[in-house]
Design a protein around this motif. Structure first.
Motif, PDB file in Angstrom:
ATOM      1  N   LYS A  85     -22.079 -32.414  20.558  1.00  0.00           N
ATOM      2  CA  LYS A  85     -21.842 -33.544  21.450  1.00  0.00           C
ATOM      3  C   LYS A  85     -23.003 -33.675  22.444  1.00  0.00           C
ATOM      4  O   LYS A  85     -23.570 -32.678  22.882  1.00  0.00           O
ATOM      5  CB  LYS A  85     -20.523 -33.359  22.208  1.00  0.00           C
ATOM      6  CG  LYS A  85     -19.291 -33.371  21.310  1.00  0.00           C
ATOM      7  CD  LYS A  85     -18.014 -33.225  22.129  1.00  0.00           C
ATOM      8  CE  LYS A  85     -16.777 -33.259  21.227  1.00  0.00           C
ATOM      9  NZ  LYS A  85     -15.523 -33.085  22.007  1.00  0.00           N
ATOM     10  N   THR A  86     -23.323 -34.933  22.777  1.00  0.00           N
ATOM     11  CA  THR A  86     -24.386 -35.192  23.740  1.00  0.00           C
ATOM     12  C   THR A  86     -23.882 -36.099  24.855  1.00  0.00           C
ATOM     13  O   THR A  86     -22.905 -36.838  24.686  1.00  0.00           O
ATOM     14  CB  THR A  86     -25.609 -35.856  23.085  1.00  0.00           C
ATOM     15  OG1 THR A  86     -25.225 -37.131  22.557  1.00  0.00           O
ATOM     16  CG2 THR A  86     -26.177 -34.990  21.975  1.00  0.00           C
ATOM     17  N   ASP A  87     -24.545 -36.023  25.990  1.00  0.00           N
ATOM     18  CA  ASP A  87     -24.270 -36.898  27.121  1.00  0.00           C
ATOM     19  C   ASP A  87     -25.608 -37.416  27.629  1.00  0.00           C
ATOM     20  O   ASP A  87     -26.416 -36.640  28.128  1.00  0.00           O
ATOM     21  CB  ASP A  87     -23.527 -36.131  28.221  1.00  0.00           C
ATOM     22  CG  ASP A  87     -23.242 -36.992  29.450  1.00  0.00           C
ATOM     23  OD1 ASP A  87     -23.396 -38.231  29.363  1.00  0.00           O
ATOM     24  OD2 ASP A  87     -22.872 -36.433  30.499  1.00  0.00           O
TER      25      ASP A  87
END
Length: 464
Positions: free
Chosen positions: A286-288
């Protein structure tokens, strides 16, 4: 184990990647590191190290210009820009070669190319259009970051540049605009001003170096203005047009837009993580905003895949990347490790005067609900600072009024970047004011101000 099969493969050989590879090999794991460009990464080749080489030249030149204050006579002092840049590049090259030696010494396999996740435990490495597949029980992503740009503020590599262009100028600008007043922007502003450029710094926030304690920010702004720099806060650049080697910049100051011309613009408006083309699609990673999300031990959501350094949440500092590298690899090896406490990562800015800090600012400590005791000690009260001809500065300490815990330390002045580690160690040891008060500090040193600032927080300062 097959030739292209490893226990650990690290993608990226910056201060996170090469440290992870070396520590992995030390722990007996068969290790490879994949690097597409320079061993040592941005920090060593285009960041931390070469900028410090430039700033050292600026410091020496600044001292030469004020030689009379030390009873010395210097005439005809000139800055040779080409020689300064050559020295900086030489320092970077020397250390990059040093990293190569260390990897070889530790029997780390270096694979040239660009790495991309290619299925469970697999990495595709491409070089000059040729792809090879490497397998690994554990993959550590350490691909770092690059300068961020915005529409209308794109660099052309000549008049409008990012840190790479700023590091290798062919000519000294007469009028320079620095967009952004974080560590990178302020360091370049300090370097170019010392060598004679007329420098303007634009910051969209209400104060420069906005991550620092407000008192330190204010001290630096006053110092820079006194030295002749133009500082514009609450100001943004709406657009840049380049023609004939001149950049016309639309500068918005409190809603009033004016066109101002500069012959060089340095963009220092943050970083963008290098997470594109890593093969994250189809994984549980997951990335932000592009930054890979990790747990306390740098593991991503994808089993066997880890991430460290500037592609993970900040602060985006080389020493944070190196620390993550060690704890990540040691966790992989089954050792007992402590998670990284991000609140205790020191930060340093090598402008003139220098800034160094660790822990909570006064405002953040109060916002967190602490009752605080704040101590201050000025450089003017320190014998070593006066003897050095560096009486401008401040050491500020913040303690929990109830427990005496050291919550934060913030310094501005000569060589504070070398002093901050003392407070960092103190925080790691969960020091209270009592331990620092009972410590004997050598005299005459700048470090005595660390003691005096602590004494001041509890109403016991001797020399102030």
């Amino acid at each position: 184990m097959a030739e292209n099969s490893f226990d650990v493969v690290v993608v990226g050989a910056g201060p996170g990647g090469y440290v992870a590879a070396i520590r992995s090999a030390q722990l007996g794991m068969k290790t490879a590191v994949v690097e597409r460009e320079h061993l040592g990464g941005i920090c060593l080749n285009w960041g931390c190290i070469p900028t410090k080489a430039l700033l050292r030249s600026a410091d020496v030149f600044r001292t030469m210009k004020h030689a009379s204050a030390y009873g010395l006579k210097v005439s005809g002092a000139e800055a040779d820009l080409a020689a300064i840049v050559k020295r900086s590049r030489g320092v970077a090259s020397q250390l990059s070669a040093g990293v190569k030696h260390l990897l070889k010494k530790n029997k780390v396999t270096v694979i040239d190319g660009e790495g991309k996740l290619a299925g469970k435990g697999m990495l595709a490495v491409t070089k000059d259009g040729v792809t090879q597949t490497v397998s690994a029980k554990n993959i550590i992503l350490a691909t770092g970051a690059r300068a961020r740009t915005f529409p209308g503020l794109e660099p052309d590599g000549k008049v409008v540049v990012t840190y790479k262009g700023a590091l290798t100028p062919e000519t000294m600008p007469k009028k320079l605009l620095v967009v952004g007043s974080g560590a990178i922007g302020i360091e370049f502003a300090s370097f170019y001003h010392a060598l004679g450029a007329q420098v303007t710094v634009v910051e969209v926030m209400d104060r420069i170096v906005p991550a620092e304690d407000e008192e330190i920010s204010g001290f630096l702004e006053k110092s820079l203005k006194k030295d002749g720099l133009t500082i514009l806060t609450k100001t943004s650049v709406k657009g840049i047009k380049v023609a004939g080697g001149i950049a016309t910049c639309a500068i918005d100051q409190n809603g009033t837009v004016s066109d101002q011309q500069f012959d060089r613009v340095i963009l220092a408006v943050g970083i963008q993580p290098n997470t594109e083309n890593l093969g994250l699609e189809g994984t549980a990673i997951k990335t932000d905003r592009g930054f890979i999300q990790i747990d306390d031990y740098c593991a991503t959501g994808e089993p066997g895949v880890y991430a460290i350094g500037d592609i993970t949440p900040g602060p985006w500092l080389a020493h944070k990347a190196s620390h993550e590298a060690i704890l990540c690899v040691e966790k992989i090896a089954g050792q007992h490790v402590h998670p990284l406490d991000r609140s205790r990562i020191p930060g340093c800015t090598y402008c003139h005067p220098q800034i160094a800090s660790v822990g909570l600012t006064e405002k953040k400590a109060k916002d967190a609900g602490y009752q605080v005791k704040v101590g201050r000690f000025p450089f003017m009260g320190n014998g070593k600072a006066i003897a050095l001809g560096e009486p401008e500065g401040l050491v500020k300490t913040i303690y929990d009024a109830k427990t005496g815990e050291l919550l934060g330390a913030h310094m501005i002045g000569a060589e504070v970047t070398e002093m901050i580690q003392g407070f960092s160690i103190a925080m790691t040891l969960e020091t209270t004011e009592a331990e620092i008060m009972h410590t004997v500090f050598p005299h005459p040193t700048l470090s005595e101000m660390m003691h005096e600032s602590t004494l001041d927080a509890f109403g016991r300062a001797i020399h102030f």
